[in-house]
Write a protein that holds these residues in place. Structure first.
Motif, PDB file in Angstrom:
ATOM      1  N   LEU A   4       0.814  -1.204   0.000  1.00 45.09           N
ATOM      2  CA  LEU A   4       0.000   0.000   0.000  1.00 45.09           C
ATOM      3  C   LEU A   4       0.850   1.257   0.000  1.00 45.09           C
ATOM      4  O   LEU A   4       0.314   2.359   0.004  1.00 45.09           O
ATOM      5  N   GLN A  73      -5.248   2.298   2.743  1.00 47.05           N
ATOM      6  CA  GLN A  73      -6.187   1.193   2.693  1.00 47.05           C
ATOM      7  C   GLN A  73      -5.950   0.287   3.887  1.00 47.05           C
ATOM      8  O   GLN A  73      -4.811  -0.028   4.227  1.00 47.05           O
ATOM      9  N   LYS A  75      -7.444  -3.443   5.443  1.00 46.02           N
ATOM     10  CA  LYS A  75      -8.265  -4.631   5.203  1.00 46.02           C
ATOM     11  C   LYS A  75      -8.296  -5.475   6.458  1.00 46.02           C
ATOM     12  O   LYS A  75      -7.281  -5.639   7.121  1.00 46.02           O
ATOM     13  N   THR A  80     -12.848  -3.750   3.696  1.00 43.20           N
ATOM     14  CA  THR A  80     -11.768  -2.891   3.232  1.00 43.20           C
ATOM     15  C   THR A  80     -12.186  -1.436   3.386  1.00 43.20           C
ATOM     16  O   THR A  80     -13.285  -1.063   2.969  1.00 43.20           O
ATOM     17  N   ASP A  82     -10.936   2.263   2.255  1.00 45.04           N
ATOM     18  CA  ASP A  82     -10.035   3.063   1.425  1.00 45.04           C
ATOM     19  C   ASP A  82     -10.292   4.531   1.729  1.00 45.04           C
ATOM     20  O   ASP A  82     -11.438   4.981   1.686  1.00 45.04           O
ATOM     21  N   LYS A  84      -8.748   8.374   0.590  1.00 38.77           N
ATOM     22  CA  LYS A  84      -7.840   9.122  -0.282  1.00 38.77           C
ATOM     23  C   LYS A  84      -8.034  10.605  -0.015  1.00 38.77           C
ATOM     24  O   LYS A  84      -9.146  11.099  -0.001  1.00 38.77           O
TER      25      LYS A  84
END
Length: 190
Positions: A4, A73, A75, A80, A82, A84
């Motif tokens: 990642l 990210q 998990k 999951t 995410d 940004k």
């Protein structure tokens, strides 16, 4: 975590669980019973157990502008998260649960801050001979999308419909039929 772009060091064995707990606490506005102040740097905080040593950022130059993005990210057990952050001061978050409720079912919740109209919930079901996708915006008058495709290697049929609940009009409607064999590939799209 290196795939990642994150290099981490940890003093616990369950590093991924600690990172997942940290992400849950970051977005949870409720305090545990008996707690009046929650400090991210308390002794039992995930921040004191797992440290991020490096973060990878990407950027693109368009003319005189430099557009950048910092993705992360996490998990854990089929879920999951995410997140940004980009140079337009947006934080885009997507939470995905893979096969959490049933085999082949994916649940997706996404939103962007500060855009209050960006929230969306989506359900996707994928099977060997079928695929169904339904989504709804999280607004007062959401757009509802539904698409489905059924078939096998020889024959397939599918449709895609969007309904604007504010105007009660279909804003998109498509359908298709496909036939395939070793000598012929034919399709009809409406």
């Amino acid at each position: 975590m290196e795939e990642l772009g994150l290099e981490t060091s940890s003093i616990v064995d369950n590093e991924l669980e600690e990172l997942f707990e940290l992400s849950l606490r970051m977005f949870d506005t409720r305090l545990p019973p008996g707690v009046t102040v929650l400090s991210p740097f308390a002794e039992d905080s995930s921040l004191t157990k797992v440290a991020v040593e490096a973060i990878t950022a990407t950027s693109t130059k368009k003319g005189d502008l430099i557009l950048g993005e910092i993705p992360s990210q996490i998990k854990n057990k089929g879920i999951t998260v995410d997140v940004k952050a980009n140079s337009a001061s947006n934080v885009i978050t997507t939470i995905t649960a893979d096969e959490y409720a049933a085999p082949g079912l994916k649940t997706i919740f996404s939103f962007a801050v500060p855009d209050q109209k960006s929230g969306k919930v989506e359900l996707q079901y994928l099977h060997d001979y079928a695929g169904i996708n339904a989504s709804i915006g999280l607004t007062a008058n959401p757009v509802v999308n539904l698409s489905a495709a059924f078939g096998n290697s020889a024959l397939a049929v599918g449709a895609d419909v969007s309904l604007d609940t504010a105007t009660k009009n279909l804003t998109k409607y498509n359908a298709g039929l496909s036939y395939t064999n070793k000598d012929l590939i034919a399709s009809l799209n409406l």
